[in-house]
Design an enzyme around this catalytic site. Structure first.
Site, PDB file in Angstrom:
ATOM      1  N   HIS A  29      -5.031  -2.367   1.781  1.00  0.00           N
ATOM      2  CA  HIS A  29      -4.322  -2.746   3.010  1.00  0.00           C
ATOM      3  C   HIS A  29      -3.156  -1.794   3.250  1.00  0.00           C
ATOM      4  CE1 HIS A  29      -5.817  -7.009   2.037  1.00  0.00           C
ATOM      5  NE2 HIS A  29      -6.461  -6.635   3.140  1.00  0.00           N
ATOM      6  N   LYS A  53     -10.312 -20.567   5.255  1.00  0.00           N
ATOM      7  CA  LYS A  53     -10.744 -19.663   4.187  1.00  0.00           C
ATOM      8  C   LYS A  53     -10.277 -20.146   2.811  1.00  0.00           C
ATOM      9  CE  LYS A  53     -11.263 -15.188   6.425  1.00  0.00           C
ATOM     10  NZ  LYS A  53     -10.845 -13.788   6.363  1.00  0.00           N
ATOM     11  N   ARG A 102     -14.243  -0.568   5.128  1.00  0.00           N
ATOM     12  CA  ARG A 102     -14.539   0.009   3.818  1.00  0.00           C
ATOM     13  C   ARG A 102     -15.985   0.464   3.717  1.00  0.00           C
ATOM     14  NH1 ARG A 102     -11.959  -5.079   2.080  1.00  0.00           N
ATOM     15  NH2 ARG A 102     -14.082  -5.737   2.305  1.00  0.00           N
ATOM     16  N   SER A 140      -9.172  -8.027  -1.211  1.00  0.00           N
ATOM     17  CA  SER A 140      -8.482  -9.225  -1.700  1.00  0.00           C
ATOM     18  C   SER A 140      -9.434 -10.095  -2.510  1.00  0.00           C
ATOM     19  CB  SER A 140      -7.916 -10.030  -0.519  1.00  0.00           C
ATOM     20  OG  SER A 140      -6.905  -9.302   0.126  1.00  0.00           O
TER      21      SER A 140
END
Length: 165
Positions: A29, A53, A102, A140
């Site tokens: 990030h 989430k 990514r 993450s």
């Protein structure tokens, strides 16, 4: 143009918003944040509450992690939010959203989100940035798994975040 206003020296002042759950904020990030701040005069990191989430860290912790990680970046501001991103961007008069990509698997989801946001606000642009190769695998999700199983994760998050943990 909604995202432009004149600065005191007559130049164009440009803002972008980089949103996410940041559970926790990672070196990947930060790679995107640093690169975005070299393009824009202000980057707003918007930390989503995102209770659906079921984040590992509280919203307040995640906002604080992001603030600590970016405290030395003059062009970066951190806020928390619990609305649609498109509504937040409109409210803040920001028409550029930054997203990190990514892998090809990220692209499909991010493209759909970009189109959805644009369908709500035609002035909204999404700028996709790829992290450097060394950060391309960092997420993450990986960090949370390493934390859960007592694996080594210190090299994947900013040192300022480690101090907060």
């Amino acid at each position: 143009m909604q995202n432009s206003e004149k600065t005191s020296n007559g130049g164009t002042y440009k803002k972008a918003i980089y949103s996410g759950t940041f559970d926790p904020i990672t070196n990947g990030h930060m790679d995107i944040v640093r690169r975005a701040s070299s393009i824009f005069e202000e980057v707003v990191i918007a930390v989503a509450k995102s209770e659906r989430k079921k984040p590992m860290f509280s919203h307040e912790q995640r906002v604080e992690f992001a603030k600590q990680a970016t405290k030395d970046l003059k062009k970066v501001r951190v806020i928390g939010f619990d609305t649609l991103l498109v509504d937040l961007a409109t409210q803040m008069k920001i028409n550029t959203i930054i997203r990190g990509l990514r892998a090809v698997s990220d692209f499909e989801y991010e493209l759909q989100m970009g189109y959805a946001n644009s369908s709500i606000n035609k002035n909204l642009e999404t700028l996709y940035l790829m992290p450097t190769l060394e950060n391309a695998f960092v997420s993450s999700t990986i960090v949370r798994e390493l934390i859960r199983f007592n694996g080594s994760f210190c090299h994947l998050i900013p040192k300022e975040v480690l101090k907060c943990m």
